[in-house]
Design a protein around this motif. Structure first.
Motif, short mmCIF file in Angstrom:
data_model
loop_
_atom_site.label_atom_id
_atom_site.label_comp_id
_atom_site.label_asym_id
_atom_site.label_seq_id
_atom_site.Cartn_x
_atom_site.Cartn_y
_atom_site.Cartn_z
N THR A 41 0.86 -1.17 0.00
CA THR A 41 0.02 -0.04 0.07
C THR A 41 0.85 1.15 -0.01
O THR A 41 0.69 2.35 -0.83
CB THR A 41 -0.84 0.20 1.36
N GLN A 45 1.03 4.10 -3.11
CA GLN A 45 0.76 5.38 -2.85
C GLN A 45 2.04 6.51 -3.39
O GLN A 45 1.82 7.30 -3.62
CB GLN A 45 0.77 5.71 -1.43
N LEU A 48 2.02 6.51 -7.07
CA LEU A 48 0.62 7.30 -7.32
C LEU A 48 1.10 8.98 -7.29
O LEU A 48 0.59 9.76 -8.13
CB LEU A 48 -0.67 7.14 -6.86
N LYS A 52 1.31 11.72 -10.13
CA LYS A 52 0.57 13.20 -10.04
C LYS A 52 1.58 14.21 -10.23
O LYS A 52 1.16 15.14 -10.64
CB LYS A 52 0.00 13.32 -8.44
N ALA A 73 -5.11 -1.74 -5.43
CA ALA A 73 -5.25 -0.11 -5.91
C ALA A 73 -6.91 0.28 -5.88
O ALA A 73 -7.51 1.10 -5.13
CB ALA A 73 -4.80 0.15 -7.06
N HIS A 76 -8.89 0.90 -2.88
CA HIS A 76 -8.61 2.55 -2.11
C HIS A 76 -9.19 3.40 -3.04
O HIS A 76 -8.78 4.83 -2.81
CB HIS A 76 -7.04 2.60 -2.02
N ASP A 77 -9.78 3.06 -3.88
CA ASP A 77 -10.46 3.93 -5.08
C ASP A 77 -9.26 4.48 -5.76
O ASP A 77 -9.36 5.85 -6.22
CB ASP A 77 -11.41 5.07 -4.40
N TRP A 78 -8.16 3.89 -6.17
CA TRP A 78 -7.13 4.40 -7.05
C TRP A 78 -6.88 3.65 -8.21
O TRP A 78 -7.47 2.52 -8.54
CB TRP A 78 -5.89 3.97 -6.39
N THR A 79 -6.79 4.50 -9.27
CA THR A 79 -6.74 4.02 -10.76
C THR A 79 -5.02 4.24 -11.12
O THR A 79 -4.71 5.28 -11.25
CB THR A 79 -7.53 5.02 -11.65
N GLY A 228 -8.53 4.51 0.84
CA GLY A 228 -7.90 5.98 0.66
C GLY A 228 -6.22 5.96 0.89
O GLY A 228 -5.29 6.89 0.41
N GLY A 229 -5.82 4.68 1.75
CA GLY A 229 -4.58 4.74 1.77
C GLY A 229 -3.67 4.57 3.26
O GLY A 229 -4.53 4.50 4.07
#
Length: 497
Positions: A41, A45, A48, A52, A73, A76-79, A228-229
Motif C-alpha cells: 500500500t 501510494q 501514485l 501526480k 489499488a 482504495h479507489d485508486w486508478t 484511501g491509503g
C-alpha cells in the motif's frame, strides 16, 4: 548558498514529515515488514504521488500478479494510470518445463540471471524515474547465499543509481534473523509493524531505522490503513511546536465560589486534572469549564472515551447544558473515542488538528482511564500525556483531564498518577453527613498561583453545578467519614446553596 537536495514525496503526509521532506532522489530505500504490514500500500501510494507530479514509475512485482495489484489499488479507489507501468515478473519458461525441472543442468543461477536481465531490459524500455521492486524475498531465495544476494542487490543499485532512479524495495522479512544484507545496501530503511493486542483492532506502527546523510524523527510512529491509503501519525515532540508568547490570564469558571476555591480561576494554557470516584461529577465539572470558554467567545473540544454521546447529550440537558446546540453552532467539537480501535498517535493527531486547524482553546479529555486503555504500558501513557500537555501549553490551549479513582468512599487509588504533570489538581469526594451522601471538592495543587486550602460542598441539580461555603465544622471529609466539630445540633444545611 548550500545546495538543497531534491526529494520525492511519498504521497503520505505524515511519512514525509518524519523523513523529512520525502525520499532523496536517486536513492535506494528498503521498506520491510511481515506480510500484511502495509508495504505494498505504501509503495502504491508512492508511485501514485509520483505520477501526480509527472514522474514515470515502474512497479516490478515478483510476488503478486498485475491483476492482484490493480484490485488492491481499486480497494482504495485508486486508478493506476499510464504514468505507472506494472511489470509482472513471471518465472522463466524453463522453470515451468517439466523436462527442464528434472535436468541436472538447470540451476537457480540461470533463473536469477534471467530475472535480473529482464529487470534491466524493462528499465531500459520504460526509462522510469521511480522503481518499486516487490519483493526481495524471491531474489533472496534464488540467490541461495548471502554473498550472491548482496552482489545482485549491489548490481541493481549501481545500475539504477547511474540512471538517477529512485528505488523502493519491499522485503517481507523471510530471511534468517540477523541478516542485514539489504540494510547495508540501502540508503534508508523503514520498518513496518502490525501488532495484535489482546482485545481490539490491530495496531500498526513504523520506525525509521536508517536514513544515510539525513536527519529524521526517530522512535515509533503509529499509522493506519483505511480506504484511501496509509495515514501516518508522527510522534508528537512538543519542543518542535513553539508559538509566540500569549497572555497567561486567569479564566473564570462562571461560578463565584468555584473561582474563589481556585484562587481566582484557571490560568490560560495550563493543565488541570480532576480526580474522583465514579459518580462525583468529573465529566460535569470538565464540561462546565468548556462551556465557560464558549461563553467567553472561544472554541472548545471534548474527547469522550467513556460515555456514549447520545447519553451524554441527554444527561447534560437535564443539568441545563445543551451540548448539541453548542456543537451545531460550531463552538464545540465533540469526538467519541474508542480506545480499542484508536492508537495513541492517532488520538494525539486529532487533538493537534483541533487546536491547529479549528482554533480550539479549551480541550477536555474524559477520561485518562480510557486513554490508558489505548496504551501498552503505563510508562508510555505518562510520556504521551507529558508531550501532549507540553504541546497544548505552548499553543495556549487550556486542558482538562478526568481520572476515575477506584472505590467510592474511604481510601482511594488512581490507576495512573499524572498529578505531577498537571498544573492544577481538583479532588472530588463523597462523604456522609446527617444521613445523606454528599459531595466535597477541594484544590490540592495549583502550580501557577495561590488557591483556597478549604473543602467545599457542591451540588449537582437541574441548574448545573453549585458550590457552598467552606466546610469548616467538619474533619475527615476527604476520607468519606467526617466528624462534626461544630456546635451540637447544628447541621450542614445552613452551609448549602
Amino acid at each position: 548558498m548550500a545546495h538543497q537536495e531534491s526529494k520525492l514525496k511519498t504521497g503520505i503526509a505524515g511519512l514525509d514529515e518524519i523523513l523529512p521532506g520525502g525520499l532523496s532522489r536517486g536513492g535506494l530505500f528498503l521498506f520491510e515488514g511481515e506480510p500484511g504490514s502495509g508495504k505494498t500500500t505504501v509503495a502504491l501510494q508512492f508511485v501514485l504521488a509520483g505520477a501526480k507530479a509527472g514522474e514515470r514509475s515502474l512497479y516490478i512485482t515478483l510476488s503478486e500478479s498485475e491483476r492482484e495489484l490493480r484490485q488492491g489499488a481499486a480497494s482504495h479507489d485508486w486508478t493506476l494510470g499510464d504514468k505507472i507501468e506494472i511489470f509482472e515478473l513471471n518465472p522463466p519458461d524453463s522453470v515451468l518445463d517439466p523436462e527442464q525441472q528434472q535436468s541436472l543442468l538447470y540451476s537457480s543461477d540461470l533463473e536469477l540471471g534471467e530475472i535480473i536481465k529482464r529487470i534491466f531490459d524493462t528499465v531500459e524500455r520504460v526509462n522510469p524515474s521511480c522503481v518499486v521492486v516487490d519483493s526481495l524475498s524471491e531474489i533472496r531465495l534464488l540467490a541461495q547465499s548471502s554473498l550472491r544476494y548482496r552482489r545482485q542487490l549491489l548490481a541493481l543499485k549501481h545500475y539504477l543509481a547511474r540512471k538517477g532512479t529512485t528505488v523502493i524495495m519491499l522485503d517481507d522479512l523471510t530471511a534468517e534473523p540477523g541478516d542485514k544484507t539489504a540494510h547495508s545496501v540501502a540508503q534508508g530503511v523503514i520498518h513496518l509493524e502490525e501488532l495484535a493486542p489482546d482485545y481490539g483492532a490491530e495496531r500498526r506502527r513504523l520506525r525509521i531505522l536508517k536514513y544515510r546523510g539525513q536527519k529524521y524523527r526517530g522512535g515509533y510512529h503509529d499509522f493506519t490503513i483505511t480506504t484511501g491509503g496509509v495515514n501516518v501519525f508522527p510522534r508528537l515532540v512538543a519542543a518542535e511546536h513553539r508559538t509566540p508568547r500569549f497572555a497567561r490570564r486567569q479564566l473564570s469558571t462562571g461560578i463565584k465560589e468555584f473561582d474563589a476555591l481556585l484562587g481566582g480561576g484557571i490560568d490560560a494554557g495550563s493543565s488541570t486534572v480532576i480526580l474522583g470516584p465514579a459518580g462525583t461529577g468529573k465529566s460535569l465539572i470538565s464540561i462546565a469549564f468548556a462551556m465557560a470558554a464558549i461563553a467567553r467567545g472561544e472554541k472548545a473540544a471534548l474527547f469522550i472515551f467513556d460515555e456514549e454521546l447520545g447519553l451524554l447529550f441527554n444527561r447534560m440537558k437535564g443539568l441545563g447544558i445543551d451540548l448539541e446546540a453548542a456543537r451545531d453552532r460550531g463552538d464545540l467539537s465533540i469526538a467519541q473515542i474508542d480506545a480499542a480501535e484508536l492508537s495513541p498517535g492517532e488520538f494525539a493527531h486529532r487533538v493537534r488538528k483541533a487546536v491547529d486547524s479549528e482554533q480550539v482553546k479549551t480541550v477536555v479529555i474524559d477520561s485518562l482511564n480510557g486513554y490508558q486503555a489505548a496504551m501498552p504500558e503505563e510508562n508510555s501513557l505518562l510520556l504521551h500525556v507529558h508531550e501532549l500537555l507540553q504541546y497544548l501549553n505552548r499553543q495556549g490551549a487550556t486542558t482538562f483531564m478526568t481520572v476515575a479513582q477506584h472505590g467510592l468512599v474511604g481510601q482511594m487509588q488512581s490507576p495512573v498518577d499524572v498529578t505531577y504533570l498537571a498544573d492544577t489538581v481538583i479532588l472530588l469526594r463523597f462523604f456522609e453527613a446527617s444521613g445523606q451522601v454528599r459531595r466535597a471538592i477541594s484544590v490540592i495543587k495549583k502550580r501557577t498561583g495561590l488557591h483556597e486550602s478549604t473543602i467545599r460542598e457542591y451540588r449537582i441539580s437541574s441548574n448545573g453545578l453549585s458550590l457552598g461555603e467552606p466546610l469548616a465544622a467538619f474533619e475527615g471529609v476527604l476520607r468519606g467519614t467526617p466528624t462534626y466539630l461544630g456546635e451540637k445540633g447544628a447541621a450542614v444545611e445552613g452551609k448549602r446553596r
